[in-house]
Design a protein around this motif. Structure first.
Motif, PDB file in Angstrom:
ATOM      1  N   GLU A  87       0.962  -1.144  -0.087  1.00 11.29           N
ATOM      2  CA  GLU A  87       0.055  -0.197  -0.165  1.00 11.29           C
ATOM      3  C   GLU A  87       0.817   1.261   0.092  1.00 11.29           C
ATOM      4  N   ASP A  88       1.806   1.387   0.706  1.00  7.71           N
ATOM      5  CA  ASP A  88       2.760   2.654   0.613  1.00  7.71           C
ATOM      6  C   ASP A  88       4.134   2.109   0.942  1.00  7.71           C
ATOM      7  N   PRO A  89       5.242   2.814   0.548  1.00  4.46           N
ATOM      8  CA  PRO A  89       6.504   2.322   0.677  1.00  4.46           C
ATOM      9  C   PRO A  89       7.187   2.074   1.877  1.00  4.46           C
ATOM     10  N   GLY A  90       6.759   2.661   2.990  1.00  7.91           N
ATOM     11  CA  GLY A  90       7.237   2.429   4.204  1.00  7.91           C
ATOM     12  C   GLY A  90       6.625   1.460   5.157  1.00  7.91           C
ATOM     13  N   ALA A  91       5.514   0.690   4.906  1.00  6.41           N
ATOM     14  CA  ALA A  91       4.847   0.076   5.389  1.00  6.41           C
ATOM     15  C   ALA A  91       5.539  -1.242   5.700  1.00  6.41           C
ATOM     16  N   ALA A  92       6.246  -1.760   5.045  1.00 10.84           N
ATOM     17  CA  ALA A  92       7.124  -2.976   5.358  1.00 10.84           C
ATOM     18  C   ALA A  92       8.164  -2.835   6.361  1.00 10.84           C
ATOM     19  N   ALA A  93       8.660  -1.748   6.172  1.00  9.52           N
ATOM     20  CA  ALA A  93      10.018  -1.026   6.870  1.00  9.52           C
ATOM     21  C   ALA A  93       9.401  -0.831   8.421  1.00  9.52           C
ATOM     22  N   ARG A  94       8.277  -0.187   8.607  1.00  7.99           N
ATOM     23  CA  ARG A  94       7.642  -0.005   9.713  1.00  7.99           C
ATOM     24  C   ARG A  94       7.497  -1.205  10.647  1.00  7.99           C
ATOM     25  N   VAL A  95       6.663  -2.150   9.945  1.00  2.00           N
ATOM     26  CA  VAL A  95       6.224  -3.555  10.508  1.00  2.00           C
ATOM     27  C   VAL A  95       7.652  -4.383  11.056  1.00  2.00           C
ATOM     28  N   ILE A  96       8.628  -4.404  10.281  1.00  3.95           N
ATOM     29  CA  ILE A  96       9.775  -4.864  10.405  1.00  3.95           C
ATOM     30  C   ILE A  96      10.489  -4.346  11.515  1.00  3.95           C
ATOM     31  N   LYS A  97      10.838  -2.958  11.538  1.00  4.96           N
ATOM     32  CA  LYS A  97      11.724  -2.402  12.304  1.00  4.96           C
ATOM     33  C   LYS A  97      10.834  -2.336  13.769  1.00  4.96           C
ATOM     34  N   ASP A  98       9.542  -2.240  13.839  1.00  5.25           N
ATOM     35  CA  ASP A  98       8.570  -2.244  15.169  1.00  5.25           C
ATOM     36  C   ASP A  98       8.778  -3.697  15.853  1.00  5.25           C
ATOM     37  N   PHE A  99       8.815  -4.656  14.865  1.00  3.21           N
ATOM     38  CA  PHE A  99       8.742  -6.182  15.334  1.00  3.21           C
ATOM     39  C   PHE A  99      10.110  -6.449  15.662  1.00  3.21           C
TER      40      PHE A  99
END
Length: 175
Positions: A87-99
């Motif tokens: 959906e947006d370019p930063g979504a995967a980075a946010r999920v992985i970083k937070d996890f």
């Protein structure tokens, strides 16, 4: 139980289809995570519109061929989970970083956006990218600012005149 050829082709086709429409991709080593932790990661990814899949590296390399993420092929080694932002370019980075904050065993190995391979340290910057709605709202605020400033400036001229006349009236009444 190993996959047969048809199952392998189906996995490659599925990942290739997702990769062809994704904005960014992250590959992270998950060695040491429990099944419950992986389930938690998948649930968080689903909520954020991120496709997460554990794929054999040879199949992943074939899946990213002829996509923007072909640059990731060399980094696909070891037990990896691949996350694609849908959906947006930063979504995967946010999920992985937070996890990864809570689970130190999840180690980011490869980060890619728009056909470019980024350093793992750029994960933080990628995770801070605004969503589509945030970007539109920031653009609207920038576009609206000059008009608001012009309106305030034009409104100040009669306001200053009124304050001057009121000051003269008060001075005459006091005298």
């Amino acid at each position: 139980m190993p996959l047969n050829l048809e199952q392998k082709k189906a996995v490659v086709a599925e990942v290739a289809e997702v990769a062809s429409t994704a904005y960014s991709a992250i590959a992270a080593e998950y060695r040491g995570l429990t099944v419950g932790e992986m389930t938690e990661l998948r649930a968080k990814a689903r909520e954020a519109g991120v496709y997460v899949r554990v794929v054999k590296n040879s199949l992943a390399r074939r899946a990213v061929e002829n996509t923007d993420f072909e640059c990731m092929k060399e980094g696909l080694t070891g037990p990896l989970v691949i996350a694609f932002s849908q959906e947006d370019p930063g979504a995967a980075a946010r999920v992985i970083k937070d996890f990864a904050k809570d689970h130190s065993k999840l180690v980011v190995k490869v980060v890619s956006i728009g056909g470019k391979l980024l350093a793992v340290s750029d994960l933080e910057a990628l995770s801070k990218m605004p969503t589509y709605e945030q970007a539109v709202s920031m653009l609207m605020a920038v576009m609206k600012a000059p008009v608001e400033k012009l309106a305030r400036t034009i409104n100040e001229v009669p306001g200053k005149l009124v304050r001057t006349v009121a000051a003269i009236r008060d001075a005459k009444e006091a005298a």
